[in-house]
Design a protein around this motif. Structure first.
Motif, mmCIF file in Angstrom:
data_model
loop_
_atom_site.group_PDB
_atom_site.id
_atom_site.type_symbol
_atom_site.label_atom_id
_atom_site.label_comp_id
_atom_site.label_asym_id
_atom_site.label_seq_id
_atom_site.Cartn_x
_atom_site.Cartn_y
_atom_site.Cartn_z
ATOM 1 N N GLN A 1 0.827 -1.210 0.000
ATOM 2 C CA GLN A 1 0.000 0.000 0.000
ATOM 3 C C GLN A 1 0.860 1.259 0.000
ATOM 4 O OE1 GLN A 1 -2.845 -1.485 -1.060
ATOM 5 N NE2 GLN A 1 -3.922 0.053 0.170
ATOM 6 N N ALA A 2 1.939 1.251 0.790
ATOM 7 C CA ALA A 2 2.819 2.418 0.842
ATOM 8 C C ALA A 2 3.498 2.646 -0.509
ATOM 9 C CB ALA A 2 3.867 2.230 1.939
ATOM 10 N N LEU A 3 3.868 1.576 -1.191
ATOM 11 C CA LEU A 3 4.454 1.704 -2.527
ATOM 12 C C LEU A 3 3.440 2.241 -3.533
ATOM 13 C CD1 LEU A 3 6.411 -1.660 -2.651
ATOM 14 C CD2 LEU A 3 7.447 0.604 -2.799
ATOM 15 N N ASP A 4 2.155 1.985 -3.272
ATOM 16 C CA ASP A 4 1.053 2.386 -4.158
ATOM 17 C C ASP A 4 1.087 1.622 -5.469
ATOM 18 O OD1 ASP A 4 -1.294 3.821 -4.662
ATOM 19 O OD2 ASP A 4 -0.245 5.470 -5.639
ATOM 20 N N TRP A 5 1.502 0.323 -5.388
ATOM 21 C CA TRP A 5 1.610 -0.497 -6.585
ATOM 22 C C TRP A 5 0.630 -1.664 -6.586
ATOM 23 C CZ3 TRP A 5 7.656 -0.969 -6.324
ATOM 24 C CH2 TRP A 5 8.232 0.259 -6.680
ATOM 25 N N ASN A 6 -0.123 -1.865 -5.508
ATOM 26 C CA ASN A 6 -1.133 -2.924 -5.451
ATOM 27 C C ASN A 6 -0.540 -4.292 -5.747
ATOM 28 O OD1 ASN A 6 -3.779 -3.860 -5.043
ATOM 29 N ND2 ASN A 6 -4.310 -3.672 -7.194
ATOM 30 N N VAL A 7 0.629 -4.559 -5.182
ATOM 31 C CA VAL A 7 1.278 -5.857 -5.384
ATOM 32 C C VAL A 7 0.530 -6.956 -4.630
ATOM 33 C CG1 VAL A 7 3.386 -7.188 -4.980
ATOM 34 C CG2 VAL A 7 3.542 -4.824 -5.779
#
Length: 255
Positions: free
Chosen positions: A65-71
């Motif tokens: 979530q912090a990366l904002d990449w939805n991994v």
């Protein structure tokens, strides 16, 4: 379904994944299909504290979530039929796609793929482990570097029909010692992109605020400090690293 419903509504078991090393169940909460891993079903490990895998799965979701990449698919902790555990929204992959594959070494894909290692199959044929060369998979590789993922198998990557790639099964993460074992070594030595650097910066900055506070409730202080050090080291180096530490560089089995 609201977050409150997902956390409190009845969780009904519908099946079990018998190939998983820890107790892993399929279930439903209302009309939402989920994966449920009770803490009581976690197998003992020599290098990770007992009963900690569910918390590590949630911590991995927070980094995604912090990366904002939805991994990582939406993940949370809650009570279930077999006690407290990790719950994650089920994602149905496109079975016609494979982001990671084993192919004959004399028939390697011409473009769009990266080679990782070569070996022999049971018949003696030379085979090569390859993965697709895509921005989505690169982001997952960066995510794995940050969380120190010790178990990125090929089948832990879900290839979605729209081209998105989800990563699942993140219990073996955040160890303070180097533990990275992954099938995604194809970018070793390549420079990080601006987008990837920005994502790392969001995690590093978040550790000084709400993200850090939440992670300290899930991980040890040493593990959070090691995460911060990995952020700093990765940004300073500016490239995908080579394997390090005393552990094998790839998980076994690969899939």
């Amino acid at each position: 379904m609201t977050a409150s419903d997902l956390a409190t509504a009845e969780l009904t078991l519908t099946g079990r994944l018998t190939t998983a090393s820890n107790a892993t169940f399929l279930g439903s909460i209302g009309d939402a299909a989920v994966v449920y891993k009770p803490v009581a079903g976690e197998a003992p490990l020599w290098d990770f504290p007992g009963g900690s895998l569910a918390r590590r799965e949630l911590a991995a979701y927070l980094i995604s979530q912090a990366l904002d990449w939805n991994v990582v698919p939406r993940t949370w902790l809650r009570a279930g039929p077999l006690g407290d555990g990790m719950v994650q929204l089920w994602q149905e992959p496109d079975r016609a796609q494979r982001a990671v594959d084993l192919v004959a070494s004399d028939h390697l894909p011409a473009t769009g793929w990266r080679s990782v290692l070569e070996g022999q199959d049971q018949s003696g044929q030379r085979i090569t482990l390859v993965h697709e060369d895509s921005p989505a998979l690169r982001r997952m590789a960066v995510f794995d570097l940050l969380v120190n993922n010790a178990d990125r198998k090929g089948d832990h990557i879900l290839a979605m029909a729209d081209g998105h790639r989800y990563g699942v099964d993140h219990g073996l993460t955040f160890h303070r010692d180097p533990k990275l074992r992954t099938v995604l070594w194809g970018w070793m030595g390549d420079a990080l992109t601006a987008e990837e650097c920005e994502g790392i910066d969001r995690v590093g900055e978040g550790l000084d605020g709400e993200l850090g506070r939440r992670l300290r409730d899930l991980l040890s202080a040493d593990e959070v400090a090691a995460l911060a050090a990995r952020c700093d080291e990765l940004r300073a180096d500016g490239q995908f690293p080579a394997p390090s530490g005393g552990m094998p560089a790839v998980p076994w089995p690969l899939f």
